[in-house]
Design an enzyme around this catalytic site. Structure first.
Site, PDB file in Angstrom:
ATOM      1  N   TRP A 180     -24.077  33.474 -59.658  1.00 35.62           N
ATOM      2  CA  TRP A 180     -24.027  34.703 -58.853  1.00 35.62           C
ATOM      3  C   TRP A 180     -23.150  34.519 -57.630  1.00 35.62           C
ATOM      4  O   TRP A 180     -22.381  35.411 -57.250  1.00 35.62           O
ATOM      5  CB  TRP A 180     -25.434  35.151 -58.464  1.00 35.62           C
ATOM      6  CG  TRP A 180     -26.259  35.512 -59.660  1.00 35.62           C
ATOM      7  CD1 TRP A 180     -27.364  34.863 -60.109  1.00 35.62           C
ATOM      8  CD2 TRP A 180     -26.017  36.591 -60.576  1.00 35.62           C
ATOM      9  NE1 TRP A 180     -27.824  35.485 -61.252  1.00 35.62           N
ATOM     10  CE2 TRP A 180     -27.019  36.534 -61.554  1.00 35.62           C
ATOM     11  CE3 TRP A 180     -25.047  37.583 -60.669  1.00 35.62           C
ATOM     12  CZ2 TRP A 180     -27.093  37.444 -62.618  1.00 35.62           C
ATOM     13  CZ3 TRP A 180     -25.110  38.492 -61.715  1.00 35.62           C
ATOM     14  CH2 TRP A 180     -26.117  38.411 -62.676  1.00 35.62           C
TER      15      TRP A 180
ATOM     16  N   ASP B 152     -27.050  37.144 -50.244  1.00 32.92           N
ATOM     17  CA  ASP B 152     -27.596  37.770 -51.447  1.00 32.92           C
ATOM     18  C   ASP B 152     -29.001  37.186 -51.614  1.00 32.92           C
ATOM     19  O   ASP B 152     -29.159  36.000 -51.901  1.00 32.92           O
ATOM     20  CB  ASP B 152     -26.696  37.411 -52.637  1.00 32.92           C
ATOM     21  CG  ASP B 152     -27.261  37.897 -53.973  1.00 32.92           C
ATOM     22  OD1 ASP B 152     -28.371  38.470 -53.998  1.00 32.92           O
ATOM     23  OD2 ASP B 152     -26.577  37.691 -55.005  1.00 32.92           O
TER      24      ASP B 152
ATOM     25  N   LYS C 214     -35.661  41.843 -59.105  1.00 31.56           N
ATOM     26  CA  LYS C 214     -36.140  40.477 -59.256  1.00 31.56           C
ATOM     27  C   LYS C 214     -37.498  40.295 -58.572  1.00 31.56           C
ATOM     28  O   LYS C 214     -38.374  39.649 -59.110  1.00 31.56           O
ATOM     29  CB  LYS C 214     -35.127  39.477 -58.683  1.00 31.56           C
ATOM     30  CG  LYS C 214     -33.730  39.552 -59.306  1.00 31.56           C
ATOM     31  CD  LYS C 214     -33.650  38.880 -60.654  1.00 31.56           C
ATOM     32  CE  LYS C 214     -32.371  39.140 -61.435  1.00 31.56           C
ATOM     33  NZ  LYS C 214     -31.132  39.094 -60.726  1.00 31.56           N
TER      34      LYS C 214
HETATM   35  C1  LIG Z   1     -29.632  39.226 -60.814  1.00 32.26           C
HETATM   36  C2  LIG Z   1     -28.827  38.802 -59.667  1.00 32.26           C
HETATM   37  C3  LIG Z   1     -27.671  39.501 -59.268  1.00 32.26           C
HETATM   38  C4  LIG Z   1     -27.160  40.693 -60.027  1.00 32.26           C
HETATM   39  O1  LIG Z   1     -27.908  41.814 -59.755  1.00 32.26           O
HETATM   40  P1  LIG Z   1     -27.562  43.247 -60.372  1.00 32.26           P
HETATM   41  O2  LIG Z   1     -28.500  44.132 -59.614  1.00 32.26           O
HETATM   42  O3  LIG Z   1     -27.854  43.168 -61.841  1.00 32.26           O
HETATM   43  O4  LIG Z   1     -26.138  43.533 -60.100  1.00 32.26           O
HETATM   44  C5  LIG Z   1     -27.007  39.065 -58.150  1.00 32.26           C
HETATM   45  N1  LIG Z   1     -27.429  38.008 -57.452  1.00 32.26           N
HETATM   46  C6  LIG Z   1     -28.513  37.304 -57.801  1.00 32.26           C
HETATM   47  C7  LIG Z   1     -28.945  36.133 -56.981  1.00 32.26           C
HETATM   48  C8  LIG Z   1     -29.259  37.679 -58.926  1.00 32.26           C
HETATM   49  O5  LIG Z   1     -30.333  36.989 -59.282  1.00 32.26           O
END
Ligand SMILES: *Cc1c(COP(=O)(O)O)cnc(C)c1O
Length: 357
Positions: free
Chosen positions: A99, A166, A190
């Site tokens: 990511w 993030d 998540k």
């Molecule tokens: C799942 C995930 C993403 C992607 O998220 P989307 O909402 O599907 O774009 C980005 N960063 C991390 C750390 C993730 O676990």
């Protein structure tokens, strides 16, 4: 049979949030209408959005300098939203895996995006430490929890330039000092709610410093000024987020949750260490409390992963297949996963060991 949901995302949600969502779909607030067929500008929905914001603000102790936004597009959209709004010349990225790398790739479209640290040399099984942060960066970007490889920043780092994170897969899993971040973002699916809504927590005073022209939709200011209502927000996911946050508050908030998360993680990592069939590739001090990857130990490395996966499935365990980049297994033990599910997995691992010995 009771199901134990270890899915990496979209993830398990509190039962009460799902029940209340089901009710709101059928009849919202006794209006005789569904939540998903009313205007987002009705007072009833505005109250939902305001409550979600108030709850997140309370749970994370978000200071007045920072605004909460509820947007569409997922965390992946933030990969370009962030550099577009924050990068004039140069930004730094800590590459801790898939990511983080995707975020870096998008940033390269907008300027000099540099990798300031990287954990690829050991297949991202650790969090880089003590790396140099150049002072000429417009910001430093980190991914606090590495969903795929199972590593996690356990503390808020000190950063001499604006820090952007993030936090898709560990938001609300532990206390964070929001004031240390220029911006925090993530997909809700998540650890906060269902797919379809993206949370952003942004220090408003750090915006407006780039030279480029920003289209309205990709300008954080638009969404601050519009109160996340510049365009139609993802109404249903926001409702479920609100219910999930209410649940989190009811169990004692983030600090109480962090203690339970530690208990769950200790239980599972403890069993992986004890059980001679399994091992965890991640360095001990960087092990995530949210995503726990594990593989067969050397002695059993020729065994098919499906052997354990099928055994686990027969015991009600869902979502344990490891990511293809790590192999083996991954148990995602997000906030809403109860301790009893981790105990059930541990029991299952013990039985499997007995059976195979
Ligand atoms: C799942 C995930 C993403 C992607 O998220 P989307 O909402 O599907 O774009 C980005 N960063 C991390 C750390 C993730 O676990």
């Amino acid at each position: 049979m009771k199901k134990h949901n270890f899915s990496a995302g979209p993830c398990i949600l509190p039962r009460i949030a799902i029940e209340n969502a089901a009710k709101a779909i059928l009849d919202f607030n006794g209006m005789g209408l569904s939540l998903i067929e009313i205007s987002h500008r009705t007072k009833d929905f505005e109250d939902v959005l305001d409550e979600a914001t108030a709850l997140l603000t309370e749970l994370l102790d978000i200071p007045a300098t920072h605004k909460v936004l509820w947007l569409g597009g997922g965390a992946s959209t933030q990969f370009y939203f962030v550099p577009f709004n924050f990068m004039n010349k140069k930004a730094g990225y800590v590459n801790t895996g898939v990511w983080a790398k995707k975020a870096l790739k998008e940033a390269k479209l907008f300027g000099d995006a540099v990798e300031v640290a990287c954990s690829e040399d050991k297949n991202n099984t650790y969090i880089p430490k003590g790396f140099n942060i150049p002072l000429d960066l417009d910001y430093l970007h980190i991914t606090t929890n590495n969903t795929i490889f199972g590593t996690q920043f356990k503390e808020d780092i000190d950063c001499p330039v604006p820090l952007i994170a993030d936090m898709s897969s560990d938001i609300l899993s532990r206390k964070v000092d929001v004031s240390k971040y220029a911006l925090i973002y993530g997909g809700a699916q998540k650890n906060m709610g269902p797919a379809g809504v993206t949370f952003v927590i942004v220090n408003e005073s750090m915006l407006g410093k780039v030279d480029r022209k920003l289209p309205s939709m990709i300008n954080y200011k638009t969404h601050i000024d519009g109160g996340s209502m510049f365009n139609t927000p993802p109404v249903f996911p926001i409702f479920v987020v609100k219910e999930t946050l209410k649940w989190l508050k009811s169990i004692g908030g983030v600090e109480a949750m962090a203690a339970i998360n530690k208990q769950k993680a200790d239980l599972l990592y403890g069993e992986i260490e004890r059980n001679e069939m399994f091992s965890c590739p991640v360095e001990v001090q960087d092990r995530s409390v949210m995503n726990v990857p594990f593989v067969y130990s050397d002695k059993y490395k020729d065994m098919e992963p499906t052997a354990f996966l099928n055994f686990a499935k027969d015991n009600g365990m869902i979502g344990l297949k490891g990511h293809r980049l790590v192999g083996g297994f991954r148990a995602s033990i997000y906030n809403a996963l109860p301790l009893e599910s981790v105990q059930a997995l541990v029991d299952c691992m013990k039985e499997f060991e007995q059976k195979c010995k």
